[in-house]
Design an enzyme around this catalytic site. Structure first.
Site, PDB file in Angstrom:
ATOM      1  N   GLY A  12      40.459  45.618  43.924  1.00 36.57           N
ATOM      2  CA  GLY A  12      39.977  46.827  43.933  1.00 36.57           C
ATOM      3  C   GLY A  12      40.673  48.047  43.578  1.00 36.57           C
ATOM      4  CB  SER A  13      43.592  48.517  41.314  1.00 33.27           C
ATOM      5  OG  SER A  13      43.334  47.998  40.127  1.00 33.27           O
ATOM      6  CG  LEU A  85      35.163  38.085  39.592  1.00 32.76           C
ATOM      7  CD1 LEU A  85      36.453  36.917  39.765  1.00 32.76           C
ATOM      8  CD2 LEU A  85      35.634  38.648  38.165  1.00 32.76           C
ATOM      9  CG  ASN A 102      31.492  44.543  33.331  1.00 36.21           C
ATOM     10  OD1 ASN A 102      32.123  44.635  34.578  1.00 36.21           O
ATOM     11  ND2 ASN A 102      31.625  43.341  32.535  1.00 36.21           N
ATOM     12  CG  HIS A 104      35.340  42.183  29.553  1.00 36.66           C
ATOM     13  ND1 HIS A 104      35.166  40.983  30.231  1.00 36.66           N
ATOM     14  CD2 HIS A 104      36.113  41.433  28.708  1.00 36.66           C
ATOM     15  CE1 HIS A 104      35.492  39.842  29.958  1.00 36.66           C
ATOM     16  NE2 HIS A 104      36.137  40.129  28.791  1.00 36.66           N
ATOM     17  CD  GLU A 174      40.707  47.210  33.606  1.00 38.56           C
ATOM     18  OE1 GLU A 174      39.945  46.372  32.969  1.00 38.56           O
ATOM     19  OE2 GLU A 174      41.168  46.989  34.652  1.00 38.56           O
TER      20      GLU A 174
HETATM   21  C1  GAR Z   1      40.007  44.258  36.081  1.00 37.89           C
HETATM   22  O1  GAR Z   1      41.074  44.309  35.114  1.00 37.89           O
HETATM   23  C2  GAR Z   1      38.533  44.102  35.226  1.00 37.89           C
HETATM   24  O2  GAR Z   1      38.620  44.673  34.145  1.00 37.89           O
HETATM   25  C3  GAR Z   1      38.339  42.675  35.541  1.00 37.89           C
HETATM   26  O3  GAR Z   1      38.843  42.540  36.743  1.00 37.89           O
HETATM   27  C4  GAR Z   1      40.119  43.203  37.291  1.00 37.89           C
HETATM   28  C5  GAR Z   1      39.819  43.695  38.653  1.00 37.89           C
HETATM   29  O4  GAR Z   1      40.995  44.272  39.015  1.00 37.89           O
HETATM   30  N1  GAR Z   1      37.049  42.311  35.129  1.00 37.89           N
HETATM   31  C6  GAR Z   1      36.726  41.245  34.575  1.00 37.89           C
HETATM   32  O5  GAR Z   1      37.246  40.218  34.412  1.00 37.89           O
HETATM   33  C7  GAR Z   1      35.178  40.998  34.501  1.00 37.89           C
HETATM   34  N2  GAR Z   1      34.782  39.953  33.737  1.00 37.89           N
HETATM   35  P1  GAR Z   1      40.964  45.250  40.193  1.00 37.89           P
HETATM   36  O6  GAR Z   1      40.203  44.426  41.432  1.00 37.89           O
HETATM   37  O7  GAR Z   1      42.328  45.709  40.495  1.00 37.89           O
HETATM   38  O8  GAR Z   1      40.044  46.670  39.901  1.00 37.89           O
END
Ligand code: GAR
Length: 192
Positions: A12-13, A85, A102, A104, A174
């Site tokens: 969840g960052s 996911l 979303n 990615h 991100e």
């Molecule tokens: C993020 O890097 C996001 O882009 C990726 O999961 C990570 C979640 O990080 N999403 C995917 O791979 C979707 N296909 P977080 O929980 O620290 O925000």
């Protein structure tokens, strides 16, 4: 007030950056965190920021459409997938068409699709010998990672970079861009 729901499955960052970005904003707020994993770090983040949570399970999410009524109860206008996911069911896409985005962790259309998430993406990018990667923020439709692209940003991959190093570079991109892109999108879209 425009209400955002963040869907997340993991640490969840990104969710936290978005929550912090909109804190104190009198027009946009994160009103709900939707999560499919009882142990996910994002639930602690929601608690810390005193944001309501909704824990989903497969049956209710995919067959009974229970999520749409909860989102309506919370008067949610936009859905933000931040490390979520599961595929978004068609009923939810239809209920929020054009209002689901979303993020990615790669430059779509490459390295997307079912099973391409988190470290798996970075491992595939490094293994392919790419010299750059990045982030893609896109609308969500009925297909994994195929909706219209809203924004992309790139980072270089240096010789010797590991998937872990690439993950850090991508996370930094991100955190820098996702909240701002959401703010622009919300400002440019009619509410309701
Ligand atoms: C993020 O890097 C996001 O882009 C990726 O999961 C990570 C979640 O990080 N999403 C995917 O791979 C979707 N296909 P977080 O929980 O620290 O925000």
């Amino acid at each position: 007030m425009t209400n955002l729901a963040i869907f997340a499955s993991g640490a969840g960052s990104n969710a936290e950056k978005i929550i912090e970005y909109f804190k104190g904003n009198d027009r946009v707020q994160v009103a709900l965190i939707v999560c499919n994993k009882p142990t996910a770090g994002v639930l602690k983040i929601a608690e810390k920021h005193e944001i309501s949570t909704f824990l989903i399970e497969k049956e209710g999410f995919f067959s009974q459409n229970s999520c749409v009524s909860v989102l309506k109860e919370h008067q949610i206008d936009f859905i933000i997938l931040a490390g979520f996911l599961w595929k978004v069911p068609d009923a939810l896409v239809n209920a929020y068409r054009g209002k689901i985005v979303n993020i990615h962790p790669a430059l779509l259309p490459k390295y997307g699709g079912k099973g391409m998430y988190g470290m798996r993406v970075h491992e595939a990018v490094i293994q392919a010998g790419e010299t750059e990667s990045g982030i893609t923020i896109h609308h969500v439709d009925e297909h994994y990672d195929e909706g219209a692209i809203i924004f992309q940003a790139k980072c270089p991959i240096e010789p010797g970079d590991t998937p872990e190093i690439l993950a850090q570079k991508v996370h930094a991109l991100e955190h820098l861009h996702f909240p701002k892109v959401i703010a622009e999108l919300v400002a440019s879209e009619p509410k309701g």
